[in-house]
Design an enzyme around this catalytic site. Sequence first.
Site, PDB file in Angstrom:
ATOM      1  CG  ASP A 117      -1.996   1.031   1.178  1.00 38.82           C
ATOM      2  OD1 ASP A 117      -2.275   1.555   0.074  1.00 38.82           O
ATOM      3  OD2 ASP A 117      -2.577   1.338   2.228  1.00 38.82           O
ATOM      4  NE  ARG A 151      -1.368   6.655   1.137  1.00 36.02           N
ATOM      5  CZ  ARG A 151      -1.507   5.745   2.093  1.00 36.02           C
ATOM      6  NH1 ARG A 151      -1.321   6.081   3.350  1.00 36.02           N
ATOM      7  NH2 ARG A 151      -1.840   4.507   1.798  1.00 36.02           N
ATOM      8  CG  ASN A 210      -7.504  -2.414  -6.017  1.00 35.45           C
ATOM      9  OD1 ASN A 210      -6.578  -3.187  -5.788  1.00 35.45           O
ATOM     10  ND2 ASN A 210      -7.844  -1.458  -5.144  1.00 35.45           N
TER      11      ASN A 210
END
Length: 242
Positions: free
Chosen positions: A22, A26, A70
Amino acid sequence: MPEKESAVMKQPVPAHVGIIMDGNGRWAKKHFQPRSMGHRAGAQNFRTITKYASKIGLKYLTVYAFSTENWSRPADEVGALMGLFKDYLREALRDFMNENIRVRFIGDVGAFSRDLQELIAEVEEVSSSKTGMVLNLAMNYGGRAEILHAARNFAEDVRAGKFEPAALTDELFDNYLYTAGQPAPDLIIRPSGEQRISNFLLWQCAYAEFVYFDILWPDFKPGDLDQAIAIYNSRQRRFGGV
Ligand code: FPP
């Protein structure tokens, strides 16, 4: 499952580790790049960490590459991920073969495009003779979907007269899961700071130890895996006992 000391690290290694990869998005944002570049960096790291996991003597590594949820991401991001899977599976054919890694897929891969499905079948076929670490790639995987799939198949076997419903035990149910024949994960690692399971190995993680890291997946280094294993080794597992 007895834990053996790694020939590379001076500490025992668990047999089965799961990783929720994960933080790619970001990471991309932090580097002022599109999300697809975060996934590219994540895929590169997947390769590095898989090879390292094999080198230190893990028997099973399960990585969460694409969840049943997803598909709801923007079409261009899903498309970029599918492109990466194709590229990396081709590379995996060459690369992991030399490392004696056996690649298996867990999830409903029938939902992928024809060419990706062919690649998946080829990777499984070509690596089936490998005797080293088993790499489970969770693709179009969801823990709830896996349990439903197993329950349906068991119900079919009951209907076919193979079993009475009361014959169902933990061990028998295990045989209907995508991970049939494999030990349950000992340790599950989630980088990126999130502290949730997100539908990963729901049945299998009943007694797994969790380690969370505030590091985005593309920045997760082999040394971080060592550290997660050290944390795991410092825990006392009781499996419901005292
Ligand atoms: C989660 O990060 C990651 C994914 C949904 C995809 C994981 C895929 C890879 C690591 C690359 C490909 C893997 C293989 C097997 C080639 P996120 O996008 O949710 O990150 P965020 O939470 O920071 O937005």
